[in-house]
Scaffold this active site. Structure first.
Site, PDB file in Angstrom:
ATOM      1  N   ASP A  34       0.814  -1.228   0.000  1.00 53.85           N
ATOM      2  CA  ASP A  34       0.000   0.000   0.000  1.00 53.85           C
ATOM      3  C   ASP A  34       0.844   1.273   0.000  1.00 53.85           C
ATOM      4  O   ASP A  34       0.323   2.377   0.110  1.00 53.85           O
ATOM      5  CB  ASP A  34      -0.953   0.000   1.206  1.00 53.85           C
ATOM      6  N   ARG A  86      11.027  26.755   6.239  1.00 54.63           N
ATOM      7  CA  ARG A  86      10.717  28.126   5.801  1.00 54.63           C
ATOM      8  C   ARG A  86       9.365  28.605   6.317  1.00 54.63           C
ATOM      9  O   ARG A  86       9.095  29.792   6.301  1.00 54.63           O
ATOM     10  CB  ARG A  86      10.802  28.213   4.267  1.00 54.63           C
ATOM     11  N   GLN A  87       8.523  27.691   6.781  1.00 53.80           N
ATOM     12  CA  GLN A  87       7.278  28.107   7.449  1.00 53.80           C
ATOM     13  C   GLN A  87       7.628  28.186   8.945  1.00 53.80           C
ATOM     14  O   GLN A  87       7.233  27.356   9.757  1.00 53.80           O
ATOM     15  CB  GLN A  87       6.158  27.076   7.168  1.00 53.80           C
ATOM     16  N   LYS A 181      15.388  41.690  -1.718  1.00 50.55           N
ATOM     17  CA  LYS A 181      14.443  40.779  -2.395  1.00 50.55           C
ATOM     18  C   LYS A 181      13.026  40.984  -1.867  1.00 50.55           C
ATOM     19  O   LYS A 181      12.817  41.047  -0.662  1.00 50.55           O
ATOM     20  CB  LYS A 181      14.873  39.332  -2.150  1.00 50.55           C
ATOM     21  N   ARG A 183       9.407  39.013  -2.231  1.00 50.79           N
ATOM     22  CA  ARG A 183       8.764  37.814  -2.793  1.00 50.79           C
ATOM     23  C   ARG A 183       7.356  38.179  -3.258  1.00 50.79           C
ATOM     24  O   ARG A 183       6.548  38.688  -2.496  1.00 50.79           O
ATOM     25  CB  ARG A 183       8.748  36.693  -1.746  1.00 50.79           C
ATOM     26  N   ASP A 207      23.349  31.463  -1.095  1.00 53.45           N
ATOM     27  CA  ASP A 207      22.095  31.428  -0.333  1.00 53.45           C
ATOM     28  C   ASP A 207      22.039  30.111   0.436  1.00 53.45           C
ATOM     29  O   ASP A 207      22.781  29.179   0.120  1.00 53.45           O
ATOM     30  CB  ASP A 207      20.909  31.527  -1.314  1.00 53.45           C
TER      31      ASP A 207
HETATM   32  C1  R5P Z   1      14.368  32.134   1.491  1.00 53.89           C
HETATM   33  O1  R5P Z   1      14.342  32.969   2.382  1.00 53.89           O
HETATM   34  C2  R5P Z   1      15.575  31.275   1.238  1.00 53.89           C
HETATM   35  O2  R5P Z   1      16.685  31.751   1.911  1.00 53.89           O
HETATM   36  C3  R5P Z   1      15.871  31.173  -0.242  1.00 53.89           C
HETATM   37  O3  R5P Z   1      16.247  32.466  -0.728  1.00 53.89           O
HETATM   38  C4  R5P Z   1      14.672  30.700  -1.010  1.00 53.89           C
HETATM   39  O4  R5P Z   1      14.187  29.539  -0.411  1.00 53.89           O
HETATM   40  C5  R5P Z   1      14.991  30.429  -2.448  1.00 53.89           C
HETATM   41  O5  R5P Z   1      13.825  30.007  -3.092  1.00 53.89           O
HETATM   42  P1  R5P Z   1      13.713  29.985  -4.663  1.00 53.89           P
HETATM   43  O6  R5P Z   1      14.918  29.239  -5.206  1.00 53.89           O
HETATM   44  O7  R5P Z   1      12.423  29.255  -4.924  1.00 53.89           O
HETATM   45  O8  R5P Z   1      13.667  31.385  -5.155  1.00 53.89           O
END
Ligand code: R5P
Length: 282
Positions: A34, A86-87, A181, A183, A207
């Protein structure tokens, strides 16, 4: 002491076992008809180090099962990459604090936890056992030193990554700066300029995570427009979802490199020595 790992962290676990000069335990992974996960470990010792990145939901379940198998002995957990980090806030009413939920689930049965460049250190207190985070910024810097960079500038895509970028840049005494940045959605970001000029320079955008690649691709496009000679990118955790690697290379980025916290073909930096050192010095 023995080292054991989930399916996702086999290579890193092997490197850690070698660095510690201890035995690696074999694990057989399979599934029930399953789809439920099943695993069976080889012989355990009275102290086990589990290396288990959590890049997805299956890896999370495997890790929970592996901890349960090892929990009778002293059990130390290394989570090289932890999804859901990230959450790390309840951004809106009615949402889970997912980082806390995962940290709590992974605390049960272990004596301590080590993470690698976790998205935000504010997550660590959510583990109910002692937890610490280590950084491989210096290892990324040492890798960059092997490249033929021209007048390098190390760039963080946002101010949250600036400290990390400073750790990378310190290795070569390179200039460091950050972008602004914003988002716009899960896949779209807007970038604004930084203070130092990119013109005629090798730029390395660093990053913690590359996920969709949207952050880096947008930054790279802006930097080429400003006259950068070449743009590289290096990260700790190469999540590289939805074709991100190819998207970044197609956008003119010279190279994309990540570490082995998530095992990828472009994992050219290892966190193993740093992990082994941390385990030897609790
Ligand atoms: C966010 O704060 C992280 O540090 C990265 O900058 C982010 O997760 C990058 O995500 P993506 O590649 O989808 O732009």
């Amino acid at each position: 002491m023995r080292v054991i790992s989930t399916e996702h962290s086999q290579v890193l676990a092997t490197r850690v076992a070698r660095a510690l000069d201890v035995k690696l335990v074999d694990v057989k992974f399979s599934r029930f008809p399953d789809g439920e996960h099943y695993l069976k470990t080889g012989e355990l010792d009275d102290e086990t180090v589990i290396i288990g990145s959590v890049p997805d939901n299956d890896a999370l379940v495997q890790l929970i099962l592996l901890i349960d198998t090892c929990a009778e002995s002293r059990c130390r957990l290394v989570i090289p990459y932890m999804a859901y980090a990230r959450q790390d806030k309840q951004f809106n009413k009615g949402e889970p604090l997912s980082a806390r939920a995962v940290a709590r689930a992974l605390s049960s049965g272990v004596d301590d936890v080590t993470t690698i460049n976790i998205h935000d250190p504010s997550i660590l207190p959510y583990f109910s056992v002692p937890a610490r985070n280590i950084s491989i910024a210096e290892d990324i810097g040492m890798y960059l030193r092997t490249l033929d960079l021209k007048n390098p500038l190390i760039l963080a895509p946002d101010d949250g990554a600036l400290n990390f970028a400073k750790g990378v840049a310190a290795v070569g005494g390179w200039d460091v700066d950050h972008l602004e940045k914003t988002r716009l959605s899960g896949v779209e970001v807007k970038m604004d300029s930084k203070q130092l000029s990119a013109s005629s320079r090798s730029i390395v955008i660093v990053d913690d995570i590359i996920s969709t690649g949207g952050t880096i691709a947008t930054a790279a496009g802006m930097l080429y427009q400003q006259g950068a000679t070449e743009v590289y990118t290096a990260c700790v955790h190469g999540v590289l979802t939805s074709g991100a690697y190819a998207r970044l290379m197609a956008s003119g980025i010279r190279d994309v490199v990540c570490s082995d916290t998530i095992e990828r073909a472009c994992s050219r930096i290892s966190a193993a020595d740093r992990i082994a050192h941390a385990l030897k010095n609790p």
